[in-house]
Write an enzyme that holds these catalytic residues in place. Structure first.
Site, PDB file in Angstrom:
ATOM      1  N   SER A  91     -36.351  79.574 -30.023  1.00  0.00           N
ATOM      2  CA  SER A  91     -36.610  78.960 -31.328  1.00  0.00           C
ATOM      3  C   SER A  91     -35.816  79.743 -32.349  1.00  0.00           C
ATOM      4  O   SER A  91     -36.009  80.948 -32.500  1.00  0.00           O
ATOM      5  CB  SER A  91     -38.104  79.010 -31.669  1.00  0.00           C
ATOM      6  OG  SER A  91     -38.304  78.643 -33.011  1.00  0.00           O
ATOM      7  N   ARG A  92     -34.912  79.070 -33.066  1.00  0.00           N
ATOM      8  CA  ARG A  92     -34.058  79.791 -34.015  1.00  0.00           C
ATOM      9  C   ARG A  92     -34.779  80.088 -35.319  1.00  0.00           C
ATOM     10  O   ARG A  92     -34.238  80.754 -36.185  1.00  0.00           O
ATOM     11  CB  ARG A  92     -32.770  78.999 -34.267  1.00  0.00           C
ATOM     12  CG  ARG A  92     -31.941  78.887 -32.981  1.00  0.00           C
ATOM     13  CD  ARG A  92     -30.540  78.361 -33.200  1.00  0.00           C
ATOM     14  NE  ARG A  92     -29.931  78.142 -31.898  1.00  0.00           N
ATOM     15  CZ  ARG A  92     -29.718  76.959 -31.344  1.00  0.00           C
ATOM     16  NH1 ARG A  92     -30.066  75.876 -31.984  1.00  0.00           N
ATOM     17  NH2 ARG A  92     -29.171  76.860 -30.151  1.00  0.00           N
ATOM     18  N   VAL A  93     -35.997  79.557 -35.467  1.00  0.00           N
ATOM     19  CA  VAL A  93     -36.809  79.924 -36.630  1.00  0.00           C
ATOM     20  C   VAL A  93     -37.646  81.154 -36.278  1.00  0.00           C
ATOM     21  O   VAL A  93     -37.853  82.045 -37.081  1.00  0.00           O
ATOM     22  CB  VAL A  93     -37.695  78.734 -37.060  1.00  0.00           C
ATOM     23  CG1 VAL A  93     -38.685  79.153 -38.135  1.00  0.00           C
ATOM     24  CG2 VAL A  93     -36.829  77.599 -37.569  1.00  0.00           C
TER      25      VAL A  93
END
Length: 519
Positions: free
Chosen positions: A376-378
């Site tokens: 997850s890039r968040v």
């Protein structure tokens, strides 16, 4: 479940256009040059807009896709056998739109907004265009509010935030739709009084089915109704038997309905299941429109097809109401090939992916998430503090376990530290297993993961890990319910709560071992 026949589509569009003023002049009328396979080429219509609805004889409507120098290419939403060469075509001066409103909740509709669930007509006044330019950076704010799926493996290691785009990818029959449906079912807690008291805003869900079987859709709707999720969910379906143009506009209809909630300061979750079939429907239309084929016969703008759809997901800034639209697109891979054309396209557009693997699914690890390739890039921005503290070591422990597990198969002489890592990893894998349709409250996830990452599961036999977790959660609910209240209220693990959890786990572990079941 009722289905809309192609000849009924015209009645739907006719209703949308009722009361719409149309002053016909020479530039608003054209002639059919050629028709077939759901595509019509029209001469004239020199002032027509891209994506505009146009009217053919016998109440057949189409949408303009190709605007060329001497003709216009239209895709037909009705039966193409009703359209003949030489027929007159009229402009409607209206781009393809769909009705929106709270009345859509709890209903099963077509991409044109017509109900197919047999519950009567939907009375809405507002129409929004299917295609809309995504809002710019200045209208957005960073993704920082969690959207909890109720799945331990996802919420702990691949957290999703409100306004994020997280891809669910894997081969067929690996549980992609199951992850999406669990995420919808888990949003039920956001509509409770308890969530309201904690300041959690409700999430409205849209499930878009593209090219699915009608029987599969009936099962999905039945499950959502069984768990009380249809109250806050709209299902938009363009089944495999529907024409390609309807499958093509289905995800844009989902985004439009999601934007209605987002722009009114609320939160929406939209699931596109699946975009592989969407790309195939678009390829079919494009090839019939004589657009030049590119790689794997997909048209050159197939990347733009999905990027303009997924860019519409966002978290708006506070001046615009702070609403959000979260997108969970689904992509089906062939034999695990994530480097194929459409999968790589969508991976590069989204903010991370949940990769489901056939081998894990078949070995009983469900959800079958491959921790190594999923991301997850968040990240931690979309997690509450308590979960971040507990799950920080989890991903690393599991990644080390996967590496050592492969290595350990080649030899039996392992040092004590390696044996301990294998022991811990196998317990964590067992802990993260979860049945379908049983999403878990975040405070219970935190307690279970706390027990796993702090070694309380190490002495427990592998077969008893899930029973240990189940009985531990029941034990705390009966004797120490304030633990859950504190975690869900503060969203953090204070030193005092951590100490108390250690004491409770020591107490419970002693009782669990005293039964003689744990080794």
């Amino acid at each position: 479940m009722a289905e809309v026949r192609p000849d009924e589509v015209s009645a739907i569009l006719r209703k949308q256009l009722s009361g719409f003023e149309r002053d016909v002049d020479i530039y608003d009328v054209g002639t059919v040059l050629q028709v077939g396979d759901g595509i019509a080429r029209v001469y004239g219509l020199s002032k027509v807009m891209a994506s505009e609805l146009v009217e053919f004889p016998h109440d057949v409507f189409g949408m303009v896709l190709n605007v060329e120098e001497d003709n216009v290419g239209c895709v037909l939403f009705g039966e193409s056998s009703f359209v003949k060469e030489g027929d007159i075509v009229k402009r409607t001066k209206r781009v393809a739109s769909m009705p929106v409103g709270e009345q859509m909740l709890g209903r099963v509709i077509t991409p044109l907004g017509e109900p197919v669930d047999g519950k009567g007509p939907i009375k809405t006044e507002k129409y929004l265009p299917l295609e809309r330019k995504a809002l710019g950076v200045l209208q957005r704010q960073p993704v920082k509010e969690p959207l909890q799926t109720g799945l331990k493996a996802v919420d702990a290691m691949i957290p999703i935030g409100r306004g994020q785009r997280e891809l669910i990818i894997g081969d067929r029959q690996t549980g992609k739709t199951a992850v999406a449906l669990d995420a919808i079912i888990n949003q039920k807690y956001t509509h409770t009084e308890k969530a309201k008291a904690e300041g959690v805003k409700p999430v409205f869900c849209i499930y878009v089915a593209i090219g699915q079987k009608g029987s599969t859709m009936a099962q999905v709707v039945a499950k959502l109704e069984e768990f009380g999720a249809m109250e806050y969910t709209t299902v938009i379906q363009a089944t495999a038997s529907d024409p390609a143009p309807l499958q093509f506009i289905a995800p844009y209809a989902g985004a439009t309905l999601g934007e209605f909630f987002r722009d009114s300061g609320r939160h929406a979750l939209v699931i596109y299941d699946d975009l592989s079939k969407h790309a195939q429907a678009y390829r079919q239309m494009s090839l019939l429109l004589r657009r030049p084929p590119g790689r794997e016969a997909y048209p050159g703008d197939v990347f733009y097809l999905h990027s303009r759809l997924l860019e519409r997901a966002s978290k708006l800034n506070d001046d615009l109401g702070g609403g959000s639209l979260t997108a969970l697109p689904v992509i089906e891979t062939q034999a695990g090939d994530v480097s194929a054309y459409i999968p790589t396209n969508v991976i590069s557009i989204t903010d991370g992916q949940i990769y489901l693997e056939s081998s894990l699914f078949n070995s009983g690890i469900r959800p079958a998430i491959n921790v190594g390739i999923s991301v997850s890039r968040v990240g931690g921005n979309a997690q509450i503090k308590a979960l971040r503290k507990v799950a920080g070591r989890l991903r690393l422990d599991l990644a080390q376990f996967r590496e050592l597990e492969a290595f350990a198969k080649f030899g039996s002489d392992l040092d004590k530290a390696t044996q301990q890592q294998l022991l811990r990893g196998s317990r964590l894998v067992e802990l993260l297993k979860q049945n379908q349709y049983v999403p878990m409250a975040i405070e219970k996830q935190i307690v279970g993961l706390f027990a796993g990452t702090n070694g309380y599961l190490d002495p427990v036999r592998l077969d008893d890990v899930q029973r240990f977790e189940r009985e531990l959660l029941e034990y705390i609910e009966m004797k120490y319910p304030d633990i859950y209240t504190t975690i869900s209220g503060t969203k953090d693990l204070s030193e005092q709560t951590t100490t108390k959890l250690h004491d409770i786990l020591k107490e419970f572990s002693g009782k669990f071992r005293a039964t003689g079941i744990a080794s």
